[in-house]
Design an enzyme around this catalytic site. Structure first.
Site, PDB file in Angstrom:
ATOM      1  N   SER A   7       0.860  -1.177   0.000  1.00 11.76           N
ATOM      2  CA  SER A   7       0.000   0.000   0.000  1.00 11.76           C
ATOM      3  C   SER A   7       0.899   1.231   0.000  1.00 11.76           C
ATOM      4  CB  SER A   7      -0.884  -0.035   1.251  1.00 11.76           C
ATOM      5  OG  SER A   7      -1.621   1.151   1.367  1.00 11.76           O
ATOM      6  N   LYS A  54      -1.191  -0.984  -4.298  1.00 14.99           N
ATOM      7  CA  LYS A  54      -2.396  -0.199  -3.978  1.00 14.99           C
ATOM      8  C   LYS A  54      -1.965   1.241  -3.768  1.00 14.99           C
ATOM      9  CE  LYS A  54      -4.943   0.089   0.377  1.00 14.99           C
ATOM     10  NZ  LYS A  54      -5.765  -0.656   1.359  1.00 14.99           N
ATOM     11  N   LEU A  55      -2.670   2.154  -4.431  1.00 20.05           N
ATOM     12  CA  LEU A  55      -2.369   3.577  -4.289  1.00 20.05           C
ATOM     13  C   LEU A  55      -3.453   4.226  -3.455  1.00 20.05           C
ATOM     14  CD1 LEU A  55      -1.427   4.482  -7.998  1.00 20.05           C
ATOM     15  CD2 LEU A  55       0.108   3.751  -6.134  1.00 20.05           C
ATOM     16  N   LYS A  56      -3.030   5.000  -2.469  1.00 22.63           N
ATOM     17  CA  LYS A  56      -3.997   5.800  -1.722  1.00 22.63           C
ATOM     18  C   LYS A  56      -4.410   6.991  -2.584  1.00 22.63           C
ATOM     19  CE  LYS A  56      -4.055   3.764   2.341  1.00 22.63           C
ATOM     20  NZ  LYS A  56      -5.303   3.241   2.920  1.00 22.63           N
ATOM     21  N   ASP A  61      -7.346   3.091  -3.103  1.00 21.38           N
ATOM     22  CA  ASP A  61      -8.062   3.114  -1.825  1.00 21.38           C
ATOM     23  C   ASP A  61      -8.300   4.568  -1.424  1.00 21.38           C
ATOM     24  OD1 ASP A  61      -9.091   2.745   0.698  1.00 21.38           O
ATOM     25  OD2 ASP A  61      -7.243   1.981   1.591  1.00 21.38           O
ATOM     26  N   ASN A 118     -10.355   5.511   1.379  1.00 23.01           N
ATOM     27  CA  ASN A 118     -10.643   5.717   2.812  1.00 23.01           C
ATOM     28  C   ASN A 118     -11.734   6.755   3.050  1.00 23.01           C
ATOM     29  OD1 ASN A 118      -7.321   4.999   3.193  1.00 23.01           O
ATOM     30  ND2 ASN A 118      -8.775   3.973   4.529  1.00 23.01           N
ATOM     31  N   GLU A 130     -11.427   0.986  -3.632  1.00 28.18           N
ATOM     32  CA  GLU A 130     -11.778   0.637  -2.264  1.00 28.18           C
ATOM     33  C   GLU A 130     -12.375   1.837  -1.523  1.00 28.18           C
ATOM     34  OE1 GLU A 130      -8.326  -0.868  -0.253  1.00 28.18           O
ATOM     35  OE2 GLU A 130      -9.376  -1.167   1.651  1.00 28.18           O
ATOM     36  N   ASP A 147     -14.311  -1.648   2.654  1.00 34.78           N
ATOM     37  CA  ASP A 147     -13.413  -1.887   3.793  1.00 34.78           C
ATOM     38  C   ASP A 147     -14.146  -1.398   5.049  1.00 34.78           C
ATOM     39  OD1 ASP A 147     -11.434  -1.784   5.753  1.00 34.78           O
ATOM     40  OD2 ASP A 147     -10.123  -0.401   4.708  1.00 34.78           O
ATOM     41  N   LYS A 166     -10.376  -7.252   7.300  1.00 37.78           N
ATOM     42  CA  LYS A 166      -9.410  -6.908   8.351  1.00 37.78           C
ATOM     43  C   LYS A 166      -9.979  -7.454   9.648  1.00 37.78           C
ATOM     44  CE  LYS A 166      -7.748  -2.456   6.586  1.00 37.78           C
ATOM     45  NZ  LYS A 166      -8.096  -1.024   6.593  1.00 37.78           N
ATOM     46  N   GLY A 221      -4.518  -4.597   5.768  1.00 38.94           N
ATOM     47  CA  GLY A 221      -3.466  -4.413   6.766  1.00 38.94           C
ATOM     48  C   GLY A 221      -3.671  -3.102   7.488  1.00 38.94           C
TER      49      GLY A 221
HETATM   50  O1  NPG Z   1       0.111  -2.809   4.619  1.00 39.40           O
HETATM   51  O2  NPG Z   1      -0.400  -2.733   6.713  1.00 39.40           O
HETATM   52  C1  NPG Z   1      -0.423  -2.259   5.585  1.00 39.40           C
HETATM   53  C2  NPG Z   1      -1.127  -0.943   5.370  1.00 39.40           C
HETATM   54  C3  NPG Z   1      -2.253  -1.030   4.428  1.00 39.40           C
HETATM   55  O3  NPG Z   1      -3.008   1.045   3.605  1.00 39.40           O
HETATM   56  C4  NPG Z   1      -3.092   0.213   4.464  1.00 39.40           C
HETATM   57  N1  NPG Z   1      -3.909   0.347   5.501  1.00 39.40           N
HETATM   58  O4  NPG Z   1      -6.893   2.131   5.066  1.00 39.40           O
HETATM   59  O5  NPG Z   1      -6.370   0.103   4.700  1.00 39.40           O
HETATM   60  C5  NPG Z   1      -6.096   1.213   5.144  1.00 39.40           C
HETATM   61  C6  NPG Z   1      -4.732   1.480   5.725  1.00 39.40           C
HETATM   62  C7  NPG Z   1      -4.718   1.761   7.201  1.00 39.40           C
HETATM   63  C8  NPG Z   1      -3.525   1.781   7.860  1.00 39.40           C
HETATM   64  C9  NPG Z   1      -5.833   1.983   7.917  1.00 39.40           C
HETATM   65  C10 NPG Z   1      -3.463   2.008   9.231  1.00 39.40           C
HETATM   66  C11 NPG Z   1      -5.784   2.225   9.273  1.00 39.40           C
HETATM   67  C12 NPG Z   1      -4.574   2.229   9.927  1.00 39.40           C
END
Ligand code: NPG
Length: 372
Positions: free
Chosen positions: A133, A159-161, A186, A188, A211, A236, A260, A288
Site C-alpha cells: 500500500s 495499492k495507491l492511496k 483506496d 478511505n 476501495e 473496507d 481486516k 493491513g
Molecule cells: O500494509 O499494513 C499495511 C497498510 C495497508 O493502507 C493500508 N492500511 O486504510 O487500509 C487502510 C490502511 C490503514 C492503515 C488503515 C493504518 C488504518 C490504519
C-alpha cells in the site's frame, strides 16, 4: 484454560517513512499490545486502533478504557477462546478492542494445544503473495519512484492511496510506467456520491478495484457507484461483521471484500466473512493496518485461507519498520511464509518490547492480582 490477567502495553514504533492517507500522515505507530496471562502459556494480541479516531471511531485511549472497564472483567468464566466474542457481545461496537482480546486468548489456547493459528483458521497455503500500500506523496514523480522501488523489491500488487486532488493523474502515471502490474486504489471514505462522474474516469486505468470511496455508512452511494463503474467497488470500513458483509453483497454495494480482522472484531469473525464470500463466489483479500510482527503473523495465517484469491496488504516488516517487535517477516520471491509454530508462531522480542513500551498496566481478570 483460565485467564488470570491481561497485560496492556502501549508501544511506539517509528515508521521508516511517513505514510500519508486521506485521514492524515503517520510517522510512527502507537500500538496497544496485549498479553493474556493464563494457567498455561501466555498469549499475545495486537489492537489495530490508531491514536486518533480518524479511520474508525475507535482509538487507543478509548480501547484501553473499554478493555479495563468492560471487556476484561467480562472474561471471568471464559475457558475457551472461541467463547470470547459471545462473552463480550453485551458491549456494543468496540470491535478492535474485542478482536485484540480474542487474539490474545486464541494465541494462548493454541499454544497450549500446540496448534498454529493457520491450522485453526483452515489455511490451505504455505505462503501468501505480498501486496503493498503506497501513501499519498508530494509529487507524481516521487510516487512513481516509490512504486518502482516496491516493484523491484518483488511486491506483486500495488495499492495507491487516493483523495480528491490526488487521483486520476498519479494513477495514470503509475499505470503508464507499469502497464501490467495488478493495481488498485483506496480512498478511505474521502469522496462523496457527487464525485461519481469523476471516479468513473479511473475505469481507463484497468484497476483491480476501487476501495471505500464513500462514508462507511453510505451503502446507497456505493450501490450507485458500482452500477456506474466498470472497476469493481470493494468495501473496507463499511464491513464490520459477517452480517454487514452479507447485506453489502446482496445490495450490490461491493463485488470484492477487504477483510481486516481487527475491524470486524477478530479472526474468527473474519473467517466467517471469508466463508460467506467463498460460498457466494465473492473474492476477498486481507487488509493491513500497519501491524507489528504479531498482527502480521495472524494476517498471513488468515490470508492463507482458500477464498483469499487476491494479494492482500500483507507486506514484509521492513515496509514499515526498521525494527519489528518480533523476528522480522522477510519477503522472498514476492511472498511471505505462513508461520507454522503454535499460536501466532511468533512472540515479541523481550528487549525490543521493553525498549518501545511507553505505558503499561496489568488488569486482573479473576479478581486477584496475577501471579509472578
Ligand atoms: O500494509 O499494513 C499495511 C497498510 C495497508 O493502507 C493500508 N492500511 O486504510 O487500509 C487502510 C490502511 C490503514 C492503515 C488503515 C493504518 C488504518 C490504519
Amino acid at each position: 484454560m483460565r485467564v488470570d490477567a491481561i497485560e496492556l502495553r502501549r508501544v511506539r514504533m517509528p515508521l521508516v517513512s511517513p505514510f500519508r492517507t486521506s485521514f492524515g500522515t503517520q510517522t510512527e505507530r502507537d500500538i496497544l499490545v496485549l498479553r493474556a496471562v493464563t494457567d498455561g502459556p501466555d498469549g499475545w494480541g495486537e489492537c489495530v486502533a490508531l491514536t486518533e479516531p480518524v479511520y474508525s471511531s475507535e482509538y487507543v485511549a478509548g480501547v484501553i478504557d473499554v478493555l479495563r472497564m468492560h471487556l476484561i472483567p467480562a472474561l471471568r468464566g471464559v475457558t475457551d477462546a472461541r467463547e470470547t466474542a459471545d462473552a463480550l457481545a453485551f458491549v456494543k461496537g468496540h470491535r478492535m478492542a474485542k478482536g485484540a482480546l480474542e487474539m490474545a486468548l486464541l494465541d494462548a489456547q493454541l499454544r497450549a494445544e500446540d496448534r498454529s493459528l493457520a491450522q485453526e483458521l483452515g489455511a490451505v497455503h504455505t505462503r501468501v503473495p505480498c501486496g503493498v500500500s503506497v501513501g499519498i506523496m508530494d509529487s507524481v514523480p516521487q510516487l512513481v519512484d516509490a512504486v518502482a522501488a516496491f516493484v523491484d523489491a518483488g511486491y506483486v500488487r500495488v495499492k495507491l492511496k487516493i483523495e480528491p486532488g490526488w487521483d486520476i493523474e498519479p494513477v495514470r502515471a503509475v499505470r503508464a510506467r507499469f502497464p501490467d502490474i495488478p493495481l488498485q486504489v483506496d480512498a478511505n471514505t474521502a469522496y462523496r456520491p457527487a464525485d461519481i462522474p469523476h471516479l468513473t474516469r479511473l475505469d481507463a486505468e484497468d484497476l483491480l478495484l476501487i476501495e471505500q470511496p464513500f462514508d462507511e455508512e453510505d451503502l446507497l452511494g456505493h450501490v450507485q457507484l458500482a452500477a456506474a463503474m466498470r472497476t469493481p467497488v470493494c468495501l473496507d470500513e463499511t464491513i464490520t461483521s459477517a452480517a454487514t458483509a452479507e447485506q453489502a453483497i446482496r445490495l450490490k454495494a461491493t463485488r470484492i471484500l477487504n477483510i481486516k480482522a481487527g475491524r470486524v472484531g477478530g479472526y474468527l469473525e473474519a473467517r466467517r466473512i471469508h466463508d460467506l464470500c467463498l460460498g457466494q463466489g465473492v473474492p476477498v483479500w486481507c487488509g493491513g493496518m500497519v501491524e507489528t510482527g504479531l498482527g502480521r503473523a495472524a494476517n498471513i495465517a488468515l490470508a492463507a485461507l482458500p477464498g483469499f484469491t487476491l494479494p492482500g496488504d500483507v507486506s514484509a516488516s521492513d515496509r514499515f519498520y526498521a525494527v519489528d517487535l518480533t523476528e522480522p517477516f522477510v519477503m522472498a520471491d514476492g511472498h511471505l511464509d505462513v508461520p507454522t509454530g503454535p499460536g501466532l508462531g511468533v512472540t515479541p522480542l523481550p528487549d525490543v518490547l521493553d525498549d518501545l513500551t511507553t505505558w503499561s498496566d496489568t488488569v486482573p481478570v479473576q479478581g486477584i492480582p496475577a501471579a509472578g
